[in-house]
Design a protein around this motif. Structure first.
Motif, PDB file in Angstrom:
ATOM      1  N   THR A 371       0.844  -1.214   0.000  1.00  0.00           N
ATOM      2  CA  THR A 371       0.000   0.000   0.000  1.00  0.00           C
ATOM      3  C   THR A 371       0.873   1.255   0.000  1.00  0.00           C
ATOM      4  O   THR A 371       0.500   2.285  -0.552  1.00  0.00           O
ATOM      5  N   GLU A 372       2.048   1.143   0.620  1.00  0.00           N
ATOM      6  CA  GLU A 372       2.971   2.295   0.603  1.00  0.00           C
ATOM      7  C   GLU A 372       3.395   2.594  -0.832  1.00  0.00           C
ATOM      8  O   GLU A 372       3.371   3.738  -1.281  1.00  0.00           O
ATOM      9  N   GLU A 373       3.735   1.535  -1.557  1.00  0.00           N
ATOM     10  CA  GLU A 373       4.226   1.734  -2.926  1.00  0.00           C
ATOM     11  C   GLU A 373       3.099   2.195  -3.849  1.00  0.00           C
ATOM     12  O   GLU A 373       3.306   3.029  -4.735  1.00  0.00           O
ATOM     13  N   VAL A 374       1.893   1.672  -3.613  1.00  0.00           N
ATOM     14  CA  VAL A 374       0.743   2.101  -4.437  1.00  0.00           C
ATOM     15  C   VAL A 374       0.538   3.608  -4.255  1.00  0.00           C
ATOM     16  O   VAL A 374       0.382   4.356  -5.235  1.00  0.00           O
ATOM     17  N   LEU A 375       0.571   4.061  -3.014  1.00  0.00           N
ATOM     18  CA  LEU A 375       0.338   5.482  -2.745  1.00  0.00           C
ATOM     19  C   LEU A 375       1.437   6.337  -3.374  1.00  0.00           C
ATOM     20  O   LEU A 375       1.156   7.319  -4.085  1.00  0.00           O
ATOM     21  N   LEU A 376       2.685   5.936  -3.148  1.00  0.00           N
ATOM     22  CA  LEU A 376       3.788   6.757  -3.678  1.00  0.00           C
ATOM     23  C   LEU A 376       3.801   6.742  -5.204  1.00  0.00           C
ATOM     24  O   LEU A 376       4.025   7.774  -5.849  1.00  0.00           O
ATOM     25  N   GLY A 377       3.525   5.571  -5.786  1.00  0.00           N
ATOM     26  CA  GLY A 377       3.487   5.475  -7.250  1.00  0.00           C
ATOM     27  C   GLY A 377       2.410   6.396  -7.814  1.00  0.00           C
ATOM     28  O   GLY A 377       2.621   7.101  -8.822  1.00  0.00           O
ATOM     29  N   ALA A 378       1.259   6.400  -7.145  1.00  0.00           N
ATOM     30  CA  ALA A 378       0.142   7.217  -7.628  1.00  0.00           C
ATOM     31  C   ALA A 378       0.473   8.706  -7.493  1.00  0.00           C
ATOM     32  O   ALA A 378       0.172   9.505  -8.392  1.00  0.00           O
ATOM     33  N   LEU A 379       1.106   9.066  -6.407  1.00  0.00           N
ATOM     34  CA  LEU A 379       1.440  10.487  -6.208  1.00  0.00           C
ATOM     35  C   LEU A 379       2.513  10.944  -7.195  1.00  0.00           C
ATOM     36  O   LEU A 379       2.471  12.062  -7.708  1.00  0.00           O
TER      37      LEU A 379
END
Ligand SMILES: Cc1ncc(COP(=O)(O)O)c(C=O)c1O
Length: 487
Positions: A371-379
């Motif tokens: 979930t950390e990577e999903v958020l950072l990737g999206a941002l």
């Protein structure tokens, strides 16, 4: 106390093991009658565990007292003298808490950065609100909770006030000096109620902001579903000292609460308490490290400004929840609402909140590397794509004094008064008969009884043009306003 025990969960497990057949609600009879197309989506187990306490989990006399035991364990876990579970969200708990301190016609100090459920409580309970205005942070266009001196001033002006309701943390994670406000309230010998809907995790890690009970508040309401691990609508009252009687709290809760409490809510509250007592420190340690990493990575992205501890200073916030990642997106040339919509449409990422300036992502013990990577990737993708998002004329943000409206009538009197609907162009100077709350976060800009001004109308209507939602207004487009009729 034995925190490995989970009295409600154990009763539920036992109910399922016995295979009791129930001839009362719920009518789906533990899933026997559920439409398979519903079960396909939500799972049959939801229905199997949907059972009333009375003549279900427990007998007619409620002789197991499993709810009482679960509540005692919760109180012990968080350092409260008493805890009561509620299955109607903090929207209802906050009404009950206020009603337990001030009845109809009595005065209660209320910090004006209140959630709409608080304004609803003021109307329903018929209390006279003595507003304590928040600290307005003009640069960030954010309201932080009021400070102890603000509360002292209002208590001196209204020595007959019955208590104070403080809302902390805010939806954006900034916190009050709860201990300071509690000290002031106790100097005047009145109780402090804290709407800590966003702070259910605070008791379980020392690096989180001070938890209301530790900070000597008398009555604290939390929504465990927000930052904790119980299901939606799970809320807990916590009580200590003798300024609020548990009997009064219980009886006033009984006025408002449901007679068909959800055992799913109780069971998940019970399980959350066991999880936090046994593993909370480790889980929240990991979440705090993750949040620090995320905040730092977001700060390196062009056009994104995550809010951190720089907001903690006199005149602004007393503390901040590190698990709330509030990110100012104005440097990208877009609004927070546009950012939120882009993230959902293009990356299937649903942020917790958005306003004209920022978005908000809550991290909890449940986040992991994925979930950390999903958020950072999206941002990262948002920062790269922002130029392609349509530019809009800016929302006309008012200066803070313009948001402090004159209270011409008691909220209840205005809400129940004869009303008329006037075009927005003619609404300035009229007394609002409705609550007008941009949602989320749902903090009313206009409460019933307040006098509408051109400045506030301009702000709200330019917000609506940008896609701000105002679901509680009679006319969500704000082309007309519901105001008290002229006699
Ligand atoms: C400060 C505050 N209090 C109370 C509530 C209502 O809580 P619930 O959604 O649990 O009813 C909210 C909801 O967002 C909130 O932000």
């Amino acid at each position: 106390m034995d925190h490995s025990r989970v009295p409600v969960l154990e009763a539920l497990q036992e109910f399922r093991r016995r295979g009791d057949v129930v001839y009362g609600p719920p009518g789906h009879k533990q899933g026997r009658g559920v439409d398979p197309r519903v079960a396909d989506v939500v799972g049959l187990d939801v229905f199997r565990s949907d059972v009333l306490s009375l003549n279900g989990l427990d007998d007619r006399r409620q002789s197991q007292e499993m709810l009482g035991q679960a509540q005692d364990l919760m109180a012990d876990a968080v350092g409260a003298e008493r805890a009561f579970f509620s299955t109607c969200g903090s929207s209802l708990s906050v009404k009950t808490a206020m009603l337990a301190v001030a009845g109809p016609g009595e005065k209660l100090l209320v910090s004006r950065n209140a959630h709409k459920s608080v304004i609803a409580a003021v109307v329903v309970n018929g209390v006279e609100p003595i507003w304590v205005h928040p600290k307005f942070d003009a640069g960030r266009h954010l309201a932080h909770p009021p400070e102890p001196d603000d509360v002292r001033r209002r208590l001196r002006e209204h020595p007959d006030a019955k208590g104070m309701l403080l809302i902390t943390p805010t939806d954006w994670g900034t916190c009050a000096d709860v201990a300071g406000v509690a000290r002031v309230c106790h100097e005047f010998d009145v109780p402090l109620i804290v709407d800590e809907a966003w702070g259910a995790h605070f008791p379980f890690h020392p690096e989180l902001p001070a938890w209301g009970m530790d900070a000597e508040a008398d009555l604290v309401v939390t929504s465990v579903h927000k930052m904790g691990g119980a299901i939606e609508q799970s809320s807990v009252f916590h009580l200590q000292y003798d300024r609020v009687s548990p009997e009064v709290l219980k009886q006033r809760e009984d006025l408002l609460g449901t007679t068909s409490a959800s055992s799913l809510v109780y069971a998940t509250l019970d399980g959350w308490r066991r999880q936090m007592v046994e593993h909370g420190h480790v889980l929240l340690d990991a979440a705090l490290c993750r949040a620090e990493r995320v905040r730092s990575a977001v700060g390196d992205l062009p056009g994104l400004r995550p809010m951190g501890r720089e907001v903690v200073k006199e005149g602004l916030a007393a503390d901040v929840d590190p698990l709330k990642i509030a990110i100012d997106v104005r440097d990208l040339g877009i609004t927070g609402m546009q950012a939120a919509e882009w993230l959902r449409a293009h990356r299937h990422v649903d942020v917790g909140g958005s306003d004209t300036c920022r978005i908000n992502a809550s991290l909890t013990h449940a986040d992991d590397d994925e979930t950390e990577e999903v958020l950072l990737g999206a941002l990262r993708a948002l920062a790269d794509s922002a130029d392609s998002i349509e530019r809009q004329p800016p929302v006309r943000l008012p200066a803070s004094p313009a948001l402090e409206l004159e209270q011409a009538l008691l909220p209840r009197d205005a809400f129940f008064a004869p009303v008329e609907h006037v075009p927005a162009e003619h609404a300035a100077g009229r007394i609002s008969a409705e609550t007008i709350s941009p949602y989320p976060p749902g903090v009313p800009v206009v409460a019933p009884g307040e006098v509408v001004t051109d400045g506030v109308l301009d702000y709200l209507r330019s917000g609506v043009d940008h896609g701000v939602l105002i679901p509680d207004a009679a006319d969500p487009t704000l082309r007309t306003l519901r105001v008290v009729a002229r006699t």
